[in-house]
Scaffold this active site. Structure first.
Site, PDB file in Angstrom:
ATOM      1  CD  GLU A  82      -3.320   0.379   1.827  1.00  0.00           C
ATOM      2  OE1 GLU A  82      -4.308   1.063   1.707  1.00  0.00           O
ATOM      3  OE2 GLU A  82      -3.327  -0.682   2.469  1.00  0.00           O
TER       4      GLU A  82
ATOM      5  CD  GLU B 127      -4.639  -0.508   9.096  1.00  0.00           C
ATOM      6  OE1 GLU B 127      -3.885  -1.504   9.108  1.00  0.00           O
ATOM      7  OE2 GLU B 127      -5.233  -0.112   8.086  1.00  0.00           O
TER       8      GLU B 127
HETATM    9  C1  BGC Z   1      -5.539   2.425   4.597  1.00  0.00           C
HETATM   10  C2  BGC Z   1      -6.106   3.450   5.521  1.00  0.00           C
HETATM   11  C3  BGC Z   1      -7.077   4.241   4.707  1.00  0.00           C
HETATM   12  C4  BGC Z   1      -8.195   3.294   4.422  1.00  0.00           C
HETATM   13  C5  BGC Z   1      -9.380   3.916   3.779  1.00  0.00           C
HETATM   14  C6  BGC Z   1      -6.647   1.503   4.245  1.00  0.00           C
HETATM   15  O1  BGC Z   1      -6.280   0.446   3.475  1.00  0.00           O
HETATM   16  O2  BGC Z   1      -4.434   1.787   5.133  1.00  0.00           O
HETATM   17  O3  BGC Z   1      -5.305   4.044   6.394  1.00  0.00           O
HETATM   18  O4  BGC Z   1      -7.471   5.460   5.183  1.00  0.00           O
HETATM   19  O5  BGC Z   1      -7.735   2.178   3.702  1.00  0.00           O
HETATM   20  O6  BGC Z   1     -10.304   3.023   3.582  1.00  0.00           O
END
Ligand code: BGC
Length: 726
Positions: free
Chosen positions: A347, A607
């Site tokens: 990501e 997270e």
């Molecule tokens: C990210 C997040 C992001 C989110 C939004 C994720 O995969 O890591 O931090 O804001 O998706 O849906």
């Protein structure tokens, strides 16, 4: 800028192998000044006479390449040799040609995959005799295969120290981008801390693991003496699993490879064109066998945008200190040219929601003005003509419908940067983008005054989410409309700073506020209460914050908020007389809380509130980063309310300041320091003989609020007490 842009590439695509471009040249005379301008379609490392040019790691940076590609200028005077010189440049895939975004179908990945590994460069030589010579990219440059056999953002690097190129060919000129070239705008990403191995252990599975004791973003440097052909192979991880085994599932498809074939003798190797997010390495192969590896063989090197540190918090509570340290590391690890969600899995993108919630904290911790200016330039360049702002910037996802609280980054971030640094330029540059976002909502909604009919991430990862959902229970349209109001309010404020006519937005704001109040007569979740109060939409804010207090008590003094509600939660409590409960939430050690991850060994922000659950299980494998800065936004409450240091709208950038601390008896002392553009502000409180003592140092006229007493003070140092005025 480069006078005449000539792009060169290898004649044939080298696939995964990183090409090495070379140019030999001879100089006649004494060079007074030598400057190289260069950029690449990929990530480059340039050397002059074998020595690295500049300190920029992952140059030319991560921009929205369709619109903007930065060109760097380096002073290379000290690297020039008297006669014979050689310029050499590696061009890896970098952000430009790696398979971004990891989870997308391969047709959507690698937006620029088909473009060649190209570069354009121009070396300007100014001689003592006043003449100038240019050595520019053209067909006289050669290209050969380099020792880097593979390099990719998510998948790491494979290098072969024994490889010697047998074929060297002339470079080929091609039509590369010209209109999109811009001078370097952001901070350079540079190597920062060098972190040594803290612990070595063998897991129950029998694997040898080295622990650096700190999550870092960067790479590992190996120093080793080897026989030619021996191999160093490492894997990376953030955490060990419940059984104590090496855990990599949360990297998802990111291969994060580190494979190096040694040459003969003593050598040092580190990846040059990629990065990893990790705390642990597993030694898969090592010269003479895994058992031969010792701590001194490895050093972790942190890389991040080279920002000046400006904020510090110290307290009498070691756990709060640790939390703050994790927030700082969380920022460093995710400020790698763009504000990313996380640095490890497939990501590593500039998620706008995350950026928006953390922006104020980021501006306290570091001087981020230049960093955001560049990223907001990308946001503006990527903004759709109808005003929609993407989920991520650079916008590699190109979602059809934008999300509330994510797209609002286009309005909130410029405002926060303006408030922190006081320079209206950022508003001038972004104002059109700011109001276009609000205009987008106005044109997209199905009900005027609300944001209805959209698709949103809601209160992402809120703990009140229905089972199986990532989205908290707060109503999506409630959140969307609240942010619609907030962004409109900020557009009005920004417009006034710039002397724009904002009547249209003032009317719009009134319509939104009225419609919101008419539609939402009761609040169902903690986040709904928080947003209604924070964005001045609640009819009776005191009543709503009291309702929030009840909800928190009913939940067992626990927060249930996600990405959207959490950043404002403590503010709303302390703004309406509930600072004690705000402190209770901040000091809480059990799950869910900011301090809970510390009991599981966190060295950066997680997270999820429950990334590792109390029983040691992981929240999930598919989305579980241990280095996500978003919840670190709580530091803005620590600076702005606990210590009470805030900029003021009438004199932004701390030309004047507000200092309104909110002490708590559970701590002996608390201190925040902010290095502003006008000097150092320190706010410290401590308990002395049963009362609070406040030590304040300010370089500017400040409004100091202690308890219910407000006074305006001149620059200086002050000792004040809560009860009296000594
Ligand atoms: C990210 C997040 C992001 C989110 C939004 C994720 O995969 O890591 O931090 O804001 O998706 O849906």
């Amino acid at each position: 800028m480069i006078r005449r842009v000539v792009w060169i590439r290898p004649e044939k695509d080298m696939g995964d192998v990183v090409p090495l471009f070379k140019k030999n040249f001879i100089i006649s005379g004494h060079v007074k000044k030598a400057a190289l301008q260069i950029t690449a379609l990929g990530t480059y490392v340039a050397r002059l006479n074998g020595r690295r040019i500049g300190k920029f790691v992952l140059a030319p940076g991560f921009t929205t390449f369709d619109h903007r590609l930065q060109v760097q200028t380096y002073d290379v005077t000290n690297l020039i040799c008297n006669q014979k010189n050689q310029l050499s440049v590696l061009v890896g895939k970098g952000w430009y040609r790696s398979r971004l975004v990891g989870w997308q179908s391969s047709e959507k990945q690698n937006m620029y995959r088909k473009n060649p590994a190209g570069l354009t460069a121009e070396l300007r030589l100014d001689y003592d005799d006043g003449t100038t010579e240019y050595i520019a990219s053209d067909e006289s440059w050669t290209v050969e295969e380099s020792q880097i056999r593979f390099s990719e953002i998510y998948d790491g690097e494979i290098a072969d120290g024994t490889f010697c190129p047998s074929v060297r060919k002339q470079a080929v000129v091609f039509d590369g981008p010209t209109e999109t070239l811009i001078p370097q705008e952001g901070e350079e990403v540079r190597e920062q801390e060098h972190v040594s191995v803290k612990r070595i252990f063998v897991t129950p599975k029998g694997e040898t693991v080295f622990d650096f004791g700190q999550e870092v973003t960067g790479y590992v440097e190996t120093q080793v003496t080897a026989e030619s052909g021996e191999v160093v192979d490492l894997s990376f991880a953030e955490v060990m699993d419940k059984e104590g085994n090496f855990y990599t599932e949360n990297y998802r498809s990111a291969k994060a490879q580190y494979h190096y074939t040694c040459s003969e003798g003593e050598q040092t190797w580190k990846p040059q064109l990629t990065f990893f997010g990790f705390r642990y390495i597993r030694i898969n192969a090592f010269p003479g066998g895994v058992k031969n590896a010792v701590a001194d063989n490895f050093t972790a090197i942190q890389i991040n945008s080279d920002m000046r540190r400006t904020g510090w918090i110290r307290t009498s509570d070691p756990m709060l200190n640790r939390l703050f340290r994790n927030i700082i590391w969380g920022q460093k690890c995710n400020f790698v040219d763009a504000p990313t969600d996380c640095p490890q899995r497939d990501e590593r993108l500039g998620w706008t929601g995350d950026a928006q919630v953390f922006c104020r904290t980021a501006c306290y911790n570091f001087d981020t003005e230049r960093f955001y200016k560049k990223w907001l330039g990308d946001l503006k360049a990527d903004q759709r003509s109808d005003g929609a702002v993407g989920f991520v910037i650079p916008d590699l996802l190109q979602a059809e419908k934008p999300s509330a609280a994510w797209g609002d980054a286009g309005v909130i971030c410029p405002w926060e940067v303006y408030m922190a640094f006081g320079n209206p330029d950022i508003l001038r540059k972004q104002f059109e983008s700011m109001h276009l976002w609000v205009d987008y909502i106005t044109s997209a909604t199905t009900v005027p005054g609300l944001w209805a009919g959209g698709e949103h991430f809601g209160d992402w990862l809120g703990l009140d989410a229905p089972s199986g959902s990532y989205k908290g229970s707060s109503r999506e349209e409630f959140i969307a409309t609240a942010f619609y109001a907030y962004s409109t309010e900020l557009v009005i404020k920004a417009g006034k700073v710039l002397n724009e006519d904002v009547t249209e937005y003032e009317n719009l704001y009134q319509t939104i506020a009225d419609k919101f109040r008419e539609t939402y007569t009761e609040y169902q979740t903690q986040t709904e209460c928080v947003l209604a109060v924070q964005f001045h939409l609640a009819e009776n804010p005191q009543k709503t914050s009291d309702q929030l207090v009840d909800m928190i008590h009913k939940a067992g003094d626990q927060l249930q908020t996600g990405f959207v509600g959490t950043p404002y939660l403590l503010h709303v409590l302390s703004d309406y007389g509930h600072a004690d409960l705000a402190w209770t939430l901040l000091l809480r050690k059990e799950y869910p809380s900011w301090l809970y991850p510390l009991s599981k060994g966190a060295t950066t922000m997680w997270e999820h509130w429950d990334g590792i659950m109390q029983n040691g299980d992981f929240w999930s494998a598919d989305m579980n980063s241990f280095n996500h800065y978003a919840y670190g936004a709580v530091a803005d409450w620590m600076y702005g309310t606990a210590a009470g240091i805030r900029p003021v709208e009438e004199a932004p950038g701390y030309a004047q300041a507000l200092i309104a601390p909110h002490p708590d008896k559970r701590l002996d002392w608390f201190e925040a320091t902010v290095m502003t553009r006008h000097g150092k502000i320190v706010s410290r409180w401590s308990q002395e003989d049963g009362r609070f003592r406040f030590d304040i140092e300010t370089p500017v006229i400040s409004t100091v609020v202690i308890g219910n007493k407000t006074r305006v003070v001149q620059p200086g140092r002050y000792v004040l007490y809560a009860a009296d005025d000594s």
